[in-house]
Design an enzyme around this catalytic site. Structure first.
Site, PDB file in Angstrom:
ATOM      1  N   GLU A 128      17.226  10.459   5.589  1.00  0.00           N
ATOM      2  CA  GLU A 128      18.382  10.229   6.448  1.00  0.00           C
ATOM      3  C   GLU A 128      19.690  10.565   5.728  1.00  0.00           C
ATOM      4  OE1 GLU A 128      16.275   6.409   7.416  1.00  0.00           O
ATOM      5  OE2 GLU A 128      17.419   6.622   9.269  1.00  0.00           O
TER       6      GLU A 128
ATOM      7  N   GLY B  53       8.215   2.383   9.983  1.00  0.00           N
ATOM      8  CA  GLY B  53       8.678   1.621   8.821  1.00  0.00           C
ATOM      9  C   GLY B  53       8.710   0.164   9.219  1.00  0.00           C
TER      10      GLY B  53
ATOM     11  N   HIS C  60      17.187   5.382  15.021  1.00  0.00           N
ATOM     12  CA  HIS C  60      16.527   6.238  14.013  1.00  0.00           C
ATOM     13  C   HIS C  60      16.802   7.721  14.268  1.00  0.00           C
ATOM     14  CE1 HIS C  60      13.193   2.948  13.471  1.00  0.00           C
ATOM     15  NE2 HIS C  60      14.096   2.835  12.497  1.00  0.00           N
TER      16      HIS C  60
ATOM     17  N   GLU D 216       4.492   7.528   5.883  1.00  0.00           N
ATOM     18  CA  GLU D 216       4.365   8.372   4.692  1.00  0.00           C
ATOM     19  C   GLU D 216       3.298   7.875   3.723  1.00  0.00           C
ATOM     20  OE1 GLU D 216       8.274   8.793   2.855  1.00  0.00           O
ATOM     21  OE2 GLU D 216       9.156   9.038   4.841  1.00  0.00           O
TER      22      GLU D 216
ATOM     23  N   ARG E 134       9.317  -7.374  14.962  1.00  0.00           N
ATOM     24  CA  ARG E 134       9.742  -7.263  16.366  1.00  0.00           C
ATOM     25  C   ARG E 134       8.541  -7.071  17.284  1.00  0.00           C
ATOM     26  NH1 ARG E 134      13.662  -2.968  14.589  1.00  0.00           N
ATOM     27  NH2 ARG E 134      15.525  -4.064  13.843  1.00  0.00           N
TER      28      ARG E 134
ATOM     29  N   ARG F 129      26.675   6.134   7.961  1.00  0.00           N
ATOM     30  CA  ARG F 129      25.724   5.852   9.025  1.00  0.00           C
ATOM     31  C   ARG F 129      26.330   4.786   9.942  1.00  0.00           C
ATOM     32  NH1 ARG F 129      20.718   1.733   9.116  1.00  0.00           N
ATOM     33  NH2 ARG F 129      19.853   2.450  11.087  1.00  0.00           N
TER      34      ARG F 129
ATOM     35  N   ASN G 114      25.400   3.769   3.764  1.00  0.00           N
ATOM     36  CA  ASN G 114      24.805   2.909   4.784  1.00  0.00           C
ATOM     37  C   ASN G 114      25.271   1.484   4.499  1.00  0.00           C
ATOM     38  OD1 ASN G 114      23.239   1.516   6.575  1.00  0.00           O
ATOM     39  ND2 ASN G 114      21.291   2.425   5.938  1.00  0.00           N
TER      40      ASN G 114
HETATM   41  P1  ADP Z   1      12.710   0.285   6.627  1.00  0.00           P
HETATM   42  O1  ADP Z   1      12.536   0.386   8.121  1.00  0.00           O
HETATM   43  O2  ADP Z   1      13.166  -1.062   6.183  1.00  0.00           O
HETATM   44  O3  ADP Z   1      13.445   1.440   6.007  1.00  0.00           O
HETATM   45  P2  ADP Z   1      10.397   1.391   5.308  1.00  0.00           P
HETATM   46  O4  ADP Z   1      10.485   2.732   5.910  1.00  0.00           O
HETATM   47  O5  ADP Z   1      10.655   1.232   3.864  1.00  0.00           O
HETATM   48  O6  ADP Z   1      11.227   0.328   6.122  1.00  0.00           O
HETATM   49  O7  ADP Z   1       8.910   0.862   5.604  1.00  0.00           O
HETATM   50  C1  ADP Z   1       8.457  -0.404   5.240  1.00  0.00           C
HETATM   51  C2  ADP Z   1       6.961  -0.484   5.562  1.00  0.00           C
HETATM   52  O8  ADP Z   1       6.300   0.554   4.828  1.00  0.00           O
HETATM   53  C3  ADP Z   1       6.295  -1.796   5.191  1.00  0.00           C
HETATM   54  O9  ADP Z   1       5.479  -2.264   6.254  1.00  0.00           O
HETATM   55  C4  ADP Z   1       5.415  -1.407   4.011  1.00  0.00           C
HETATM   56  O10 ADP Z   1       4.213  -2.127   4.008  1.00  0.00           O
HETATM   57  C5  ADP Z   1       5.110   0.058   4.264  1.00  0.00           C
HETATM   58  N1  ADP Z   1       4.792   0.723   3.002  1.00  0.00           N
HETATM   59  C6  ADP Z   1       5.656   1.040   2.022  1.00  0.00           C
HETATM   60  N2  ADP Z   1       4.998   1.592   0.973  1.00  0.00           N
HETATM   61  C7  ADP Z   1       3.690   1.621   1.309  1.00  0.00           C
HETATM   62  C8  ADP Z   1       2.488   2.066   0.660  1.00  0.00           C
HETATM   63  N3  ADP Z   1       2.521   2.592  -0.550  1.00  0.00           N
HETATM   64  N4  ADP Z   1       1.327   1.942   1.336  1.00  0.00           N
HETATM   65  C9  ADP Z   1       1.301   1.419   2.587  1.00  0.00           C
HETATM   66  N5  ADP Z   1       2.391   0.975   3.239  1.00  0.00           N
HETATM   67  C10 ADP Z   1       3.565   1.068   2.620  1.00  0.00           C
END
Ligand code: ADP
Length: 390
Positions: free
Chosen positions: A378, A205, A177, A329, A236, A88, A7
């Site tokens: 992914e 995310g 996505h 997740e 966003r 990607r 990526n």
């Molecule tokens: P990206 O789109 O950059 O890949 P991610 O899938 O890593 O993003 O998601 C980031 C988001 O996930 C952030 O808002 C973060 O707060 C949330 N997040 C990550 N770990 C946790 C956790 N343990 N508990 C709650 N939220 C989480």
């Protein structure tokens, strides 16, 4: 077989080395701050994590660092051990209805879509070119974020704008996505033991998008021409009336382009709460009585519920709602708010199950619509695509 999933961003390059078809992760890493004197290369394998700082002028140098690092750490002994590379690529437009074995023509086609993804596609190409130089005899495959959504029908992907904008400039909904939505929906079909299942994947995310998947095919998704459309995200706005651009530009004596930047970078959780784009901060502040953090959360939940309702109607039913990515997740409270907001559809949350993370069902046995947490992957999806061309 050893496959690298790549990526490449404008100043970073993430990779995973996977053993296929077992889908076993051998090593992963990234080069950050490409183009700077203090670029950081990190590689993780066998429970070890090794980081080094050095100047990395460009992506070619970054790829050399990765390949040399794999050999130096004894992860592979020669380059011949690498059987394929999957890249990607964010925007495949209407040119790519499937992943593509990379040759000069494919690179030209990807470059022809640069206007549709000016921040992403040029960086993706830089990664492809660098890997082709380093591993000229290894098959390389482009895997697009948009391909999975190419099954949408006109009523789902066309905007109600002058039709010639679509014909001349490709103005339409593409969705993103795609590898994540595909991975999660395929997994859901296995867990439900039903290849014809109707599922909604909530990829929550930093970027947020929902996808309606009917019998393995994407029939609608919330992101559009760019990832800005749809649901409010970390920074966003998601959907707004486009007239906002003209109004704020006039009031603040700025260009619409500058205001558009605010919709991408200063809105969503960050814009409404005024202090954070991180879901953990928003939930914590809301639980402590923060009013604007509460607004940020509730706007997002309402918008997600709106999309779920709309997809339920469009698909004529629903078997499961799946949660994935950082928030999906890991944030039980967000999942609970969403499931509560759509309970009229017949989904009943199992609170004890919802408190846990990892792949599992979080709805009760009598729930007519299931709710499932499915961690996305992914890179595995990209490696699976490479395997199709081997
Ligand atoms: P990206 O789109 O950059 O890949 P991610 O899938 O890593 O993003 O998601 C980031 C988001 O996930 C952030 O808002 C973060 O707060 C949330 N997040 C990550 N770990 C946790 C956790 N343990 N508990 C709650 N939220 C989480």
């Amino acid at each position: 077989m050893k496959i690298i999933a790549v990526n490449a961003g404008s100043s970073s390059l993430k990779f995973q080395l996977l053993d296929m078809p077992e889908e076993r992760l051998i090593a992963q890493g990234l080069v950050e701050r490409i183009g700077f004197d203090e670029a950081v290369f990190t590689i993780k394998f066998n429970g070890d994590k090794i980081s080094s700082t050095q100047p990395v002028r460009n992506h070619k140098k970054a790829v050399e660092l990765v390949v040399e690092g794999l050999i130096k750490q004894g992860i592979i002994s020669t380059l011949e051990e690498i059987d394929g590379v999957g890249h990607r690529v964010v925007q495949g437009g209407e040119l790519f209805k499937d992943s593509a074995l990379i040759d000069d023509e494919v690179i030209e086609k990807i470059a022809s879509l640069n206007d549709l993804a000016p921040l992403h596609n040029p960086a993706n190409i830089t990664g492809i070119v660098a890997f082709r130089k380093a591993l000229p005899d290894v098959p390389q495959v482009a895997v697009f974020d948009t391909t999975f959504h190419q099954t949408m029908k006109e009523e789902a992907f066309l905007y109600s704008t002058p039709y010639e904008w679509y014909e001349k400039y490709g103005v339409r909904k593409y969705g993103f996505h795609g590898t994540s939505h595909q991975y999660v929906s395929e997994r859901a079909a296995v867990l439900l033991d039903n290849p014809k299942a109707k599922v909604i994947v909530c990829h929550l995310g930093n970027g947020v998008s929902l996808c309606a998947v009917d019998g393995g095919k994407s029939v609608d998704t919330s992101m559009g021409l760019t990832p800005l459309e749809g649901i409010p995200m970390g920074t966003r706005s998601g959907n707004v009336d486009p007239s906002v651009l003209a109004l704020v530009a006039k009031k603040e004596n700025r260009t619409m382009h500058e205001v558009l930047e605010d919709l991408n970078k200063r809105s969503g959780y960050l814009g409404v709460s005024g202090f954070s784009n991180d879901s953990r901060d928003i939930v914590n502040a809301m639980n402590e009585g923060g009013e604007r953090a509460g607004f940020a959360h509730r706007i997002q939940v309402k918008r997600i519920a709106d999309y779920i309702g709309s997809y339920y109607v469009y698909m004529g039913g629903l078997d499961a709602i799946c949660f994935t990515a950082g928030i999906g997740e890991n944030a039980p409270q967000v999942r609970e708010s969403i499931l509560e907001a759509v309970k009229v559809l017949g989904v009943r949350i199992d609170h004890e199950a919802n408190a846990k993370n990892g792949e599992h069902v979080i709805s009760t046995k009598d729930s007519t619509v299931k709710a499932i947490v499915i961690p996305t992957n992914e890179e595995v999806m990209i490696a699976r695509e490479v395997m199709r061309f081997e």
